[in-house]
Design an enzyme around this catalytic site. Structure first.
Site, PDB file in Angstrom:
ATOM      1  N   CYS A   2      11.617  -4.766  -0.977  1.00 55.03           N
ATOM      2  CA  CYS A   2      12.422  -5.561  -0.246  1.00 55.03           C
ATOM      3  C   CYS A   2      13.084  -6.373  -1.041  1.00 55.03           C
ATOM      4  CB  CYS A   2      11.647  -6.598   0.763  1.00 55.03           C
ATOM      5  SG  CYS A   2      10.556  -5.797   1.715  1.00 55.03           S
ATOM      6  N   ARG A  27      16.104  -1.080  -5.836  1.00 54.95           N
ATOM      7  CA  ARG A  27      15.036  -1.664  -5.839  1.00 54.95           C
ATOM      8  C   ARG A  27      13.879  -0.561  -4.993  1.00 54.95           C
ATOM      9  NH1 ARG A  27      14.446  -7.383  -6.795  1.00 54.95           N
ATOM     10  NH2 ARG A  27      12.741  -7.610  -5.595  1.00 54.95           N
ATOM     11  N   TRP A  74      11.339  -2.416   2.572  1.00 54.12           N
ATOM     12  CA  TRP A  74      10.441  -1.367   2.029  1.00 54.12           C
ATOM     13  C   TRP A  74       9.138  -1.469   2.761  1.00 54.12           C
ATOM     14  CZ3 TRP A  74       5.673  -0.729  -0.746  1.00 54.12           C
ATOM     15  CH2 TRP A  74       5.458   0.358  -1.234  1.00 54.12           C
ATOM     16  N   ASN A 100      10.471 -11.057   2.142  1.00 54.32           N
ATOM     17  CA  ASN A 100      10.012 -10.133   0.951  1.00 54.32           C
ATOM     18  C   ASN A 100       8.656 -10.621   0.516  1.00 54.32           C
ATOM     19  OD1 ASN A 100       9.469  -8.463  -1.160  1.00 54.32           O
ATOM     20  ND2 ASN A 100      10.692  -9.690  -2.622  1.00 54.32           N
ATOM     21  N   GLY A 101       7.519  -9.904   0.746  1.00 54.73           N
ATOM     22  CA  GLY A 101       6.179 -10.155   0.589  1.00 54.73           C
ATOM     23  C   GLY A 101       5.020  -9.893   1.486  1.00 54.73           C
ATOM     24  N   GLU A 481       3.256  10.246 -19.191  1.00 53.19           N
ATOM     25  CA  GLU A 481       4.727   9.670 -18.638  1.00 53.19           C
ATOM     26  C   GLU A 481       5.657  10.573 -18.036  1.00 53.19           C
ATOM     27  OE1 GLU A 481       6.104   6.995 -17.640  1.00 53.19           O
ATOM     28  OE2 GLU A 481       8.197   7.516 -18.088  1.00 53.19           O
ATOM     29  N   LYS A 485       7.383  11.277 -14.554  1.00 53.65           N
ATOM     30  CA  LYS A 485       8.917  11.293 -14.043  1.00 53.65           C
ATOM     31  C   LYS A 485       9.080  12.621 -13.208  1.00 53.65           C
ATOM     32  CE  LYS A 485      10.364   8.466 -15.065  1.00 53.65           C
ATOM     33  NZ  LYS A 485       9.432   7.446 -15.428  1.00 53.65           N
ATOM     34  N   GLU A 488       7.824  11.525  -9.520  1.00 53.77           N
ATOM     35  CA  GLU A 488       8.472  10.381  -8.832  1.00 53.77           C
ATOM     36  C   GLU A 488       9.667  11.168  -8.083  1.00 53.77           C
ATOM     37  OE1 GLU A 488       8.346   6.454 -11.117  1.00 53.77           O
ATOM     38  OE2 GLU A 488       9.047   7.955 -12.320  1.00 53.77           O
ATOM     39  N   HIS A 504     -12.363  21.123 -19.195  1.00 59.50           N
ATOM     40  CA  HIS A 504     -13.572  20.623 -18.349  1.00 59.50           C
ATOM     41  C   HIS A 504     -13.463  20.310 -17.021  1.00 59.50           C
ATOM     42  CE1 HIS A 504     -15.413  20.205 -22.511  1.00 59.50           C
ATOM     43  NE2 HIS A 504     -14.332  19.455 -22.963  1.00 59.50           N
ATOM     44  N   LYS A 599      11.717   0.082  -7.082  1.00 60.38           N
ATOM     45  CA  LYS A 599      12.076  -0.102  -8.559  1.00 60.38           C
ATOM     46  C   LYS A 599      11.261  -1.264  -8.942  1.00 60.38           C
ATOM     47  CE  LYS A 599      14.260   0.234 -12.506  1.00 60.38           C
ATOM     48  NZ  LYS A 599      13.673   1.366 -13.368  1.00 60.38           N
TER      49      LYS A 599
HETATM   50  C1  G6P Z   1       7.390   0.755  -9.922  1.00 62.53           C
HETATM   51  C2  G6P Z   1       8.420   1.631 -10.521  1.00 62.53           C
HETATM   52  C3  G6P Z   1       8.094   2.227 -11.799  1.00 62.53           C
HETATM   53  C4  G6P Z   1       7.657   1.016 -12.774  1.00 62.53           C
HETATM   54  C5  G6P Z   1       6.591   0.060 -12.163  1.00 62.53           C
HETATM   55  C6  G6P Z   1       6.567  -1.026 -13.217  1.00 62.53           C
HETATM   56  O1  G6P Z   1       6.291   1.407  -9.672  1.00 62.53           O
HETATM   57  O2  G6P Z   1       8.638   2.443  -9.683  1.00 62.53           O
HETATM   58  O3  G6P Z   1       9.409   2.938 -12.383  1.00 62.53           O
HETATM   59  O4  G6P Z   1       7.359   1.745 -14.111  1.00 62.53           O
HETATM   60  O5  G6P Z   1       7.220  -0.130 -10.934  1.00 62.53           O
HETATM   61  O6  G6P Z   1       7.580  -1.846 -13.179  1.00 62.53           O
HETATM   62  P1  G6P Z   1       7.869  -2.997 -14.288  1.00 62.53           P
HETATM   63  O7  G6P Z   1       9.186  -3.553 -13.855  1.00 62.53           O
HETATM   64  O8  G6P Z   1       6.868  -3.865 -14.307  1.00 62.53           O
HETATM   65  O9  G6P Z   1       8.227  -2.131 -15.609  1.00 62.53           O
END
Ligand code: G6P
Length: 604
Positions: A2, A27, A74, A100-101, A481, A485, A488, A504, A599
């Protein structure tokens, strides 16, 4: 997650609110709305479950007021519907609220105080605005009713903006845990969850703290602290160039941000290493880490993955043991700490609620900490002992790319600084400046192979329903990682796996045609990972490889330049970022705004 925006003063509120929401779209959100109050009593509430562009289309030219609040939602409580979108309002439509929260005890409050009140949404937020209305009807002023309501919220996080139609130019603001800034303009004041939303109006922001309740009017801002006393809060300037967050000629921010990585490496090198290649990190920070007996690295998502690399760099170059933790797990585990711990928080946004909760605990114990973040003056940066900035420029795409590589490069610089201060030969002999130049060059050569990578994405991933990245040691950390990607943004179920561990159990999932990508950059384990890759090929997997030049064979898919073993993630991740990008693109998905994701995750 949010986002909130608000404005009151001498300007057209609608344009400021909607363009602010456009800036906060990155975001992640699923619905949006604005409320504009006009002194003549003609007020407007407009909401949509579509995009901000849809919201803009729904707003008629008659919306001319100069005070209003807006929100990108959100969903946490209640589905994605117009009714659940904010602003939420009281039954008599006198009070409007954005939030937001999360209000943890909303159900208890509803049961206790609001029996018989008709609710039009399933949100926790509506309970708050209905409570305020109830207390005002019982005779309280709006300010007292707001304060009383805040005092009833337990274990909750919030950034609230409240408007009362009987005070059209006033915005009541309250904050706890969720990010919120007040911007000071010329004849108008603004409120926002992220300064990027309001840089068109002002560059001067007021730092408000948890527990603050503020009254924002066109020409004044009154801050009351948690005890109800008027408080002074410091202002700070945000100097980000708003054009740095433009997409330019790129179809998506993610591709722009992938392409920016060579320059980010050069910038970090110039910023944090002197002519002779020695780090120029604050001596107090270096001493604080040098004096510690264990380093605790904390992060979420991609930042956690960058922490896994940082642990290896810090241990090798400083000789100090380091451990890495997922923030949301560490926050409530009451972990046993060493005698002299030092905490490093990794967070692109500097706002992640999970990481912040750990920092709150760390601060309670008066332990030293560093935040490595891309956002100056973000919550984690303000509340930790030290800050190092990634200098990567705004990262807008939800999937993090340049922040990940910037974090790894900066961790290496920090590790070298501490290692040099301790006289460690591994650090003293490490030509980091030269190596970062090789990395920048190497990144450049990989991002220039877009057509080939696009083709591989089409051939291997677009039709796949699962994929695996495998590797050992530092390559394993990149595998996780790389898989994240892909998950996501392309919604292909992907896992990063320690290549030796695959057999395993998880190898049972390999089917004919399953793509498996081996990451091979470490001389000591290259042969082993190759064998593990062969084992999957023998079971029908379509194998690919990302291999360091000196270890490469003719059949390898991506050959990345040779670079120090502690820096290989900076190169091996780039083909994986581009594979995820092109898979998403070829599937016709919105690369920058993947479903369900945010985000900046400001709730725990
Ligand atoms: C969210 C985002 C990720 C990010 C994570 C941590 O889940 O979608 O892309 O890696 O938050 O965010 P930060 O701002 O703490 O790196």
């Amino acid at each position: 997650m949010c986002g909130v925006v608000g404005v009151t003063g001498n300007k057209n509120a609608t344009e400021i609110l909607v363009s602010g929401l456009e800036k906060l779209q990155y975001r992640g959100y699923d619905s949006a709305g604005i409320f504009v109050d006009q002194p003549d009593g003609t007020d407007y509430l407009v909401k949509t479950t579509g995009s901000i562009a849809d919201l803009r289309k729904k707003i008629g030219p008659e919306v001319q007021g100069t005070a209003g609040i807006g929100h990108t939602r959100w969903a946490t409580h209640g589905g994605v519907t117009i009714e659940n979108a904010h602003p939420q309002f009281s039954s008599d439509e006198r009070f409007y609220l954005v939030h937001n929260g999360v209000i943890e005890n909303f159900q208890e409050l509803k049961d206790k105080y609001l029996q018989g009140v008709h609710f039009h949404s399933q949100t926790d937020t509506e309970v708050v605005v209905q409570l305020i209305d109830k207390f005002v009807k019982e005779g309280m002023s709006t300010q007292d009713a707001f304060n009383k309501t805040l005092s009833l919220l337990e274990n909750s996080s919030y950034a609230f903006m409240l408007m009362d139609r009987e005070e059209p130019e006033t915005i009541y603001v309250a904050k706890n845990k969720s990010p919120m800034l007040i911007g000071l303009g010329d004849g108008c004041n603004v409120v926002c969850s992220d300064s990027i939303a309001m840089l068109n109006v002002t560059h001067t922001f007021l730092e408000i703290q948890d527990g603050d309740m503020c009254i924002v009017k066109p020409d004044e801002v009154i801050v009351n602290d948690a005890d109800g006393n008027v408080a002074e809060r410091e202002t700070f300037e945000v100097s980000v160039d708003p054009s740095a967050s433009d997409k330019g000629t790129y179809p998506y921010y993610m591709l722009k941000e992938i392409d920016e990585q060579p320059n980010v490496m050069r910038k970090l090198s110039a910023e944090y290493l002197d002519e002779a290649g020695h780090p120029t990190i604050d001596a107090d920070l270096v001493d604080a880490i040098k004096d510690s007996d264990r380093i605790y690295i904390v992060g979420a998502g991609t930042s956690y993955h960058a922490g896994l690399v940082g642990k290896m760099q810090l241990e090798k170059l400083t000789g100090i043991p380091a451990e890495v933790h997922v923030a949301s797990e560490f926050a409530y585990e009451d972990p046993l700490l060493s005698e002299k711990p030092f905490f490093i928080f990794l967070s692109q946004s500097g706002e992640t609620a999970d990481s912040r909760q750990v920092l709150v605990n760390v601060n309670k114990q008066k332990l030293p900490s560093l935040t490595i973040t891309n956002v100056a003056n973000s919550t984690l940066s303000r509340e930790s002992t030290f800050t190092l900035l990634l200098q990567a420029g705004p990262e807008i795409s939800v999937a993090s790319t340049k922040a990940y590589t910037a974090q790894i490069a900066l961790e290496a610089i920090l590790a070298k600084a501490v290692g040099e201060a301790k006289g460690q030969s591994a650090a003293l002999n490490f030509d980091l400046k030269g190596q970062l130049a090789v990395v920048a060059q190497g990144m450049q050569s990989i991002v220039e192979e877009k057509n080939e990578i696009n083709q591989i994405a089409e051939d291997y991933f677009v039709e796949a329903n699962q994929a695996f990245y495998i590797g050992r040691g530092i390559d394993y950390t990149v595998s996780i990682e790389a898989a994240l990607k892909l998950k996501e943004i392309s919604y292909v179920h992907a896992e990063g796996f320690a290549s030796g561990e695959l057999k395993h159990g998880t190898i049972a999932l390999i089917e004919p045609g399953t793509p498996v990508i081996g990451i091979i950059t470490q001389a000591g384990t290259a042969g082993l990972t190759r064998s593990n890759l062969e084992e999957t090929a023998a079971r029908g997997a379509k194998t690919l490889s990302i291999v360091k030049k000196s270890l490469a064979r003719p059949e390898d898919t991506f050959v990345i330049p040779d670079v120090d073993e502690l820096l290989t993630p900076l190169l091996s991740v780039i083909p994986a970022q581009l594979l995820a990008y092109y898979t998403s693109l070829n599937k016709g998905l919105n690369v920058d705004l993947p479903r369900n994701l945010a985000k900046s995750v400001t709730v725990e």
